[in-house]
Write a protein that holds these residues in place. Structure first.
Motif, PDB file in Angstrom:
ATOM      1  N   VAL A 179      46.507  34.200  41.212  1.00  0.00           N
ATOM      2  CA  VAL A 179      45.356  33.290  41.168  1.00  0.00           C
ATOM      3  C   VAL A 179      44.592  33.486  39.863  1.00  0.00           C
ATOM      4  CG1 VAL A 179      43.874  34.903  42.480  1.00  0.00           C
ATOM      5  CG2 VAL A 179      43.308  32.455  42.415  1.00  0.00           C
ATOM      6  N   GLY A 180      44.125  32.359  39.318  1.00  0.00           N
ATOM      7  CA  GLY A 180      43.358  32.417  38.083  1.00  0.00           C
ATOM      8  C   GLY A 180      42.603  31.130  37.842  1.00  0.00           C
ATOM      9  N   MET A 181      41.993  31.029  36.659  1.00  0.00           N
ATOM     10  CA  MET A 181      41.107  29.902  36.353  1.00  0.00           C
ATOM     11  C   MET A 181      41.571  29.107  35.130  1.00  0.00           C
ATOM     12  SD  MET A 181      37.551  31.964  36.884  1.00  0.00           S
ATOM     13  CE  MET A 181      37.433  33.265  38.120  1.00  0.00           C
ATOM     14  N   ALA A 191      45.674  37.234  35.628  1.00  0.00           N
ATOM     15  CA  ALA A 191      45.636  36.688  36.977  1.00  0.00           C
ATOM     16  C   ALA A 191      45.380  37.775  38.002  1.00  0.00           C
ATOM     17  CB  ALA A 191      46.953  35.977  37.299  1.00  0.00           C
ATOM     18  N   GLY A 192      44.863  37.351  39.137  1.00  0.00           N
ATOM     19  CA  GLY A 192      44.755  38.244  40.276  1.00  0.00           C
ATOM     20  C   GLY A 192      46.069  38.209  41.044  1.00  0.00           C
ATOM     21  N   GLY A 193      46.546  39.349  41.481  1.00  0.00           N
ATOM     22  CA  GLY A 193      47.776  39.418  42.269  1.00  0.00           C
ATOM     23  C   GLY A 193      47.464  39.173  43.731  1.00  0.00           C
ATOM     24  N   THR A 210      46.046  41.571  36.357  1.00  0.00           N
ATOM     25  CA  THR A 210      45.016  42.474  35.824  1.00  0.00           C
ATOM     26  C   THR A 210      44.205  43.123  36.934  1.00  0.00           C
ATOM     27  OG1 THR A 210      43.599  40.553  35.587  1.00  0.00           O
ATOM     28  CG2 THR A 210      44.778  41.285  33.626  1.00  0.00           C
ATOM     29  N   ASN A 211      44.379  42.626  38.134  1.00  0.00           N
ATOM     30  CA  ASN A 211      43.674  43.176  39.297  1.00  0.00           C
ATOM     31  C   ASN A 211      44.313  42.570  40.531  1.00  0.00           C
ATOM     32  OD1 ASN A 211      41.962  40.822  37.937  1.00  0.00           O
ATOM     33  ND2 ASN A 211      41.902  40.597  40.153  1.00  0.00           N
ATOM     34  N   LEU A 212      44.154  43.209  41.646  1.00  0.00           N
ATOM     35  CA  LEU A 212      44.582  42.592  42.896  1.00  0.00           C
ATOM     36  C   LEU A 212      43.432  41.729  43.396  1.00  0.00           C
ATOM     37  CD1 LEU A 212      46.578  45.499  44.556  1.00  0.00           C
ATOM     38  CD2 LEU A 212      47.378  43.674  43.040  1.00  0.00           C
ATOM     39  N   PHE A 252      35.033  34.666  41.315  1.00  0.00           N
ATOM     40  CA  PHE A 252      36.279  35.078  41.930  1.00  0.00           C
ATOM     41  C   PHE A 252      36.269  34.598  43.377  1.00  0.00           C
ATOM     42  CE2 PHE A 252      36.099  38.657  38.675  1.00  0.00           C
ATOM     43  CZ  PHE A 252      37.165  38.184  37.904  1.00  0.00           C
ATOM     44  N   GLU A 253      37.437  34.589  44.008  1.00  0.00           N
ATOM     45  CA  GLU A 253      37.558  34.074  45.367  1.00  0.00           C
ATOM     46  C   GLU A 253      37.023  35.077  46.384  1.00  0.00           C
ATOM     47  OE1 GLU A 253      40.146  34.543  43.214  1.00  0.00           O
ATOM     48  OE2 GLU A 253      39.757  32.547  42.393  1.00  0.00           O
ATOM     49  N   THR A 254      36.732  34.558  47.568  1.00  0.00           N
ATOM     50  CA  THR A 254      36.397  35.440  48.690  1.00  0.00           C
ATOM     51  C   THR A 254      37.711  35.954  49.295  1.00  0.00           C
ATOM     52  OG1 THR A 254      36.513  33.650  50.305  1.00  0.00           O
ATOM     53  CG2 THR A 254      34.361  34.037  49.238  1.00  0.00           C
TER      54      THR A 254
END
Ligand code: 6GU
Length: 270
Positions: free
Chosen positions: A204-206, A120-122, A229-231, A187-189
């Motif tokens: 956030v993830g898919m 997920a994105g942090g 795994t990433n911000l 990925f999101e803006t």
């Protein structure tokens, strides 16, 4: 040409095929592994057999590198564990039936607990790459539902408070967060990330959200674990990269594998 979505019947056929292939009729726990989680799976034990998902009714070939597409059957203490190395995402175009098929197959194979892991994105300030985060709740922003059968299913405590408490007993440093599940595959803006933060999302993830709903519909207890795994976009100024996601998984594998093993062996009393 879109394929017909796999039905609950097909999940029962897949479970039968899995029982034949693994020589194990009854499984207890299923673990779905997200991007980069493969190294953690190996710490759960050596599988006697590994079944390619495409050999089972209703499974579709995976689309993304790092999403393996096999199923292992591994004993962990008293529990027989199905490990799904790879999942189908909504953005692959096989519909919600494709996304839910692994969960329905696990339920048909006897699993009463499912562990959903993801990359997920942090989003929340203070999160760092490599942090494991317990999913406390979700925002299903895919615009679709994986429910079949009765409608209006209650999703209070979807992510088992019992298993979250157990995980924090094992590792008191674990934090919790709300996971926003989007369709992707982009990925999101940065603006979307600000919106998600305002809506109460920490991650956030898919993936995950439609699987969790499908599991609840089957009466299966859900545990969710994200690896940051990433911000998310706009937080570091750096562009996002799928390889970064896989590398973070490799780096955190030992800690994650140990936590999963401990959680599974202690989750049985219920
Ligand atoms: Cl930042 N966004 C989405 N949608 N999925 C992700 C991610 C971000 N990082 C890992 N997976």
């Amino acid at each position: 040409v879109p394929e017909a979505p796999p039905s609950v019947d097909v999940a029962h056929q897949a479970a039968e095929a899995l029982a034949r292939a693994t020589g194990t009729v009854a499984h207890d726990v299923a673990v779905v592994l997200g991007s980069g989680w493969r190294p953690a799976a190996d710490l759960l034990g050596e599988p006697a057999v590994e079944v390619p998902m495409v050999e089972l009714p209703g499974f579709v070939p995976p689309a993304v590198a790092g999403h393996g597409g096999t199923i292992r059957s591994v004993p962990v203490d008293e529990q027989q564990v199905l490990i799904l190395l790879g999942r189908t995402h909504l953005y692959e175009g096989h519909g919600v039936g494709g996304v839910a098929h692994g969960i329905r197959t696990a339920a048909a194979a006897g699993c009463r607990t499912v562990v959903l892991t993801n990359a997920a994105g942090g989003i929340r300030e203070g999160m760092a790459v490599g942090d494991p985060v317990l999913i406390s709740d979700h925002l299903n922003l895919t615009g679709v539902s994986s429910l079949v059968g009765p409608r209006f299913t209650d999703l209070t405590d979807l992510y088992s408070p019992r298993l979250r408490a157990l995980a924090r007993q094992i590792d008191p440093s674990l934090s919790e967060g709300v996971y926003a599940g989007l369709r992707g595959p982009q990925f999101e803006t940065p603006a979307e990330i600000r919106m998600l933060r305002g809506m109460g999302a920490d991650l956030v993830g898919m993936s995950t959200v439609l699987e969790a709903i499908a599991a609840r519909a089957e009466g299966v207890e859900v545990f969710g674990l994200s690896l940051v795994t990433n911000l998310a976009a706009g937080m570091t100024g750096a562009p996002l990269d799928h390889e970064e996601v896989l590398a973070a998984g490799r780096a955190a594998a030992t800690r994650m594998g140990g936590l999963l093993r401990e959680l599974i062996s202690r989750a049985c009393a219920r």
